[in-house]
Design a protein around this motif. Sequence first.
Motif, PDB file in Angstrom:
ATOM      1  N   ILE A  17       0.836  -1.203   0.000  1.00 23.46           N
ATOM      2  CA  ILE A  17       0.000   0.000   0.000  1.00 23.46           C
ATOM      3  C   ILE A  17       0.874   1.256   0.000  1.00 23.46           C
ATOM      4  N   PHE A  18       1.977   1.202   0.769  1.00 22.57           N
ATOM      5  CA  PHE A  18       2.860   2.364   0.852  1.00 22.57           C
ATOM      6  C   PHE A  18       3.503   2.635  -0.522  1.00 22.57           C
ATOM      7  N   PHE A  19       4.062   1.583  -1.149  1.00 26.67           N
ATOM      8  CA  PHE A  19       4.701   1.796  -2.456  1.00 26.67           C
ATOM      9  C   PHE A  19       3.674   2.190  -3.515  1.00 26.67           C
ATOM     10  N   ASP A  20       2.489   1.656  -3.377  1.00 27.23           N
ATOM     11  CA  ASP A  20       1.418   2.045  -4.306  1.00 27.23           C
ATOM     12  C   ASP A  20       1.157   3.547  -4.172  1.00 27.23           C
ATOM     13  N   TRP A  21       1.101   4.015  -2.932  1.00 27.12           N
ATOM     14  CA  TRP A  21       0.812   5.433  -2.688  1.00 27.12           C
ATOM     15  C   TRP A  21       1.946   6.317  -3.222  1.00 27.12           C
ATOM     16  N   VAL A  22       3.199   5.884  -2.952  1.00 23.58           N
ATOM     17  CA  VAL A  22       4.359   6.692  -3.368  1.00 23.58           C
ATOM     18  C   VAL A  22       4.416   6.792  -4.901  1.00 23.58           C
ATOM     19  N   THR A  23       4.071   5.715  -5.574  1.00 24.20           N
ATOM     20  CA  THR A  23       4.240   5.664  -7.038  1.00 24.20           C
ATOM     21  C   THR A  23       2.901   5.750  -7.768  1.00 24.20           C
ATOM     22  N   ARG A  24       1.873   6.270  -7.084  1.00 26.18           N
ATOM     23  CA  ARG A  24       0.528   6.221  -7.681  1.00 26.18           C
ATOM     24  C   ARG A  24       0.493   6.953  -9.039  1.00 26.18           C
ATOM     25  N   PRO A  25      -0.179   6.337 -10.012  1.00 27.53           N
ATOM     26  CA  PRO A  25      -0.192   6.929 -11.351  1.00 27.53           C
ATOM     27  C   PRO A  25      -1.040   8.196 -11.411  1.00 27.53           C
ATOM     28  N   LYS A  26      -0.667   9.048 -12.335  1.00 20.66           N
ATOM     29  CA  LYS A  26      -1.421  10.292 -12.527  1.00 20.66           C
ATOM     30  C   LYS A  26      -2.659   9.970 -13.380  1.00 20.66           C
ATOM     31  N   PRO A  27      -3.837  10.374 -12.952  1.00 18.04           N
ATOM     32  CA  PRO A  27      -5.035  10.078 -13.754  1.00 18.04           C
ATOM     33  C   PRO A  27      -5.031  10.850 -15.085  1.00 18.04           C
ATOM     34  N   VAL A  28      -5.536  10.218 -16.124  1.00 19.02           N
ATOM     35  CA  VAL A  28      -5.666  10.926 -17.397  1.00 19.02           C
ATOM     36  C   VAL A  28      -6.687  12.054 -17.215  1.00 19.02           C
ATOM     37  N   GLU A  29      -6.549  13.091 -18.024  1.00 24.06           N
ATOM     38  CA  GLU A  29      -7.533  14.177 -17.956  1.00 24.06           C
ATOM     39  C   GLU A  29      -8.331  14.199 -19.241  1.00 24.06           C
TER      40      GLU A  29
END
Length: 125
Positions: A17-29
Amino acid sequence: MGFIFKPVRWVLGQIVIFFDWVTRPKPVERPYEIQKEVDAKTRNMALYQFKLCPFCVKTRRQIRRLALNIDTRDARNDPNWNLELINKGGKYQVPCLKITADDGTVKWLYESTEINQMLDEQFAA
Ligand SMILES: N[C@@H](CCC(=O)N[C@@H](CS)C(=O)NCC(=O)O)C(=O)O
């Protein structure tokens, strides 16, 4: 020995969960109108999942990356979602995407890779 697995699984889950949060992808706009159309299509979808499951993290990242507003349902802790997944989906495995078509027919899509691929085909810009 079983008593060891639960805390170990919990710690590993927290790390994921921590690594997911640190590297979370930027949502498309998307332009507002297009996003509204996408939202209309995802309104009939729900993701049955566990918070700490790495396969669920994989699918949640895809949902975030594609900026999809898909309801998530805790199939481990909420007895309603848990029973619905087992009885209607057919097995206790997450992630599972419930898709309700306009005519009311329901499809239960299991396997993170298949869910991600379907979302990509439908919603990637
Ligand atoms: N190949 C599956 C694996 C999914 C999987 O193993 N999920 C685990 C949670 S991480 C599960 O549903 N376990 C059921 C249980 O805990 O009884 C996928 O990629 O979706």
